[in-house]
Write a protein that holds these residues in place. Sequence first.
Motif, short mmCIF file in Angstrom:
data_model
loop_
_atom_site.label_atom_id
_atom_site.label_comp_id
_atom_site.label_asym_id
_atom_site.label_seq_id
_atom_site.Cartn_x
_atom_site.Cartn_y
_atom_site.Cartn_z
N UNK A 1 0.81 -1.19 0.00
CA UNK A 1 0.00 0.00 0.00
C UNK A 1 0.85 1.26 0.00
N UNK A 2 2.06 1.17 0.49
CA UNK A 2 2.92 2.36 0.53
C UNK A 2 3.71 2.54 -0.75
N UNK A 3 3.64 1.60 -1.68
CA UNK A 3 4.45 1.72 -2.88
C UNK A 3 3.90 2.77 -3.83
N UNK A 4 2.60 3.02 -3.82
CA UNK A 4 2.01 4.02 -4.71
C UNK A 4 2.57 5.42 -4.47
N UNK A 5 2.52 5.92 -3.24
CA UNK A 5 3.09 7.24 -2.98
C UNK A 5 4.60 7.30 -3.20
N UNK A 6 5.29 6.22 -2.91
CA UNK A 6 6.75 6.21 -3.12
C UNK A 6 7.08 6.28 -4.61
N UNK A 7 6.30 5.60 -5.44
CA UNK A 7 6.53 5.65 -6.88
C UNK A 7 6.23 7.05 -7.40
N UNK A 8 5.14 7.66 -6.93
CA UNK A 8 4.80 9.01 -7.38
C UNK A 8 5.86 10.01 -6.95
N UNK A 9 6.28 9.95 -5.69
CA UNK A 9 7.29 10.89 -5.19
C UNK A 9 8.62 10.68 -5.91
N UNK A 10 9.01 9.41 -6.10
CA UNK A 10 10.25 9.12 -6.79
C UNK A 10 10.23 9.63 -8.23
N UNK A 11 9.10 9.45 -8.91
CA UNK A 11 8.99 9.93 -10.29
C UNK A 11 9.03 11.45 -10.34
N UNK A 12 8.33 12.11 -9.43
CA UNK A 12 8.30 13.57 -9.42
C UNK A 12 9.69 14.15 -9.13
N UNK A 13 10.36 13.63 -8.11
CA UNK A 13 11.69 14.13 -7.77
C UNK A 13 12.70 13.85 -8.88
N UNK A 14 12.65 12.66 -9.45
CA UNK A 14 13.60 12.29 -10.49
C UNK A 14 13.39 13.13 -11.75
N UNK A 15 12.15 13.30 -12.16
CA UNK A 15 11.87 14.12 -13.35
C UNK A 15 12.28 15.57 -13.13
N UNK B 1 17.47 14.70 -7.87
CA UNK B 1 17.66 13.44 -8.58
C UNK B 1 18.02 12.33 -7.59
N UNK B 2 18.90 12.61 -6.67
CA UNK B 2 19.26 11.64 -5.65
C UNK B 2 18.11 11.28 -4.74
N UNK B 3 17.29 12.27 -4.40
CA UNK B 3 16.12 12.01 -3.56
C UNK B 3 15.13 11.11 -4.28
N UNK B 4 14.94 11.34 -5.57
CA UNK B 4 14.05 10.49 -6.34
C UNK B 4 14.56 9.06 -6.42
N UNK B 5 15.85 8.90 -6.63
CA UNK B 5 16.43 7.56 -6.67
C UNK B 5 16.35 6.89 -5.31
N UNK B 6 16.48 7.65 -4.26
CA UNK B 6 16.34 7.10 -2.91
C UNK B 6 14.91 6.60 -2.68
N UNK B 7 13.92 7.35 -3.18
CA UNK B 7 12.52 6.91 -3.05
C UNK B 7 12.30 5.60 -3.78
N UNK B 8 12.89 5.47 -4.98
CA UNK B 8 12.75 4.22 -5.73
C UNK B 8 13.47 3.06 -5.02
N UNK B 9 14.57 3.35 -4.35
CA UNK B 9 15.31 2.31 -3.65
C UNK B 9 14.56 1.80 -2.42
N UNK B 10 13.66 2.60 -1.89
CA UNK B 10 12.90 2.22 -0.70
C UNK B 10 11.75 1.27 -1.00
N UNK B 11 11.48 1.04 -2.28
CA UNK B 11 10.39 0.12 -2.65
C UNK B 11 10.79 -1.23 -2.26
#
Length: 65
Positions: A1-15, A55-65
């Motif tokens: 259930x927490x993967x949805x917000x993490x994916x959104x945040x990771x995509x937003x920060x990375x982009x 960019x690093x923050x976005x990659x960190x969000x993706x790594x937390x999945x």
Amino acid sequence: MESGPAIFAGAAFTLFGGALLLWTTVRVRQGEPVALGVAPRAAAALTGLAGTLFLGLGLWCFARL
């Protein structure tokens, strides 16, 4: 259930971080000011640092999945 917000945040920060780094690189290569009223080297350095941070923050969000 927490993967949805993490994916959104990771995509937003990375982009945002990638776009900011790309924009800064293009402006510096063309000799255009990165920010008006600011020293060119300082503006490029701070903008590059912010882009790398996002960019690093976005990659960190993706790594937390």
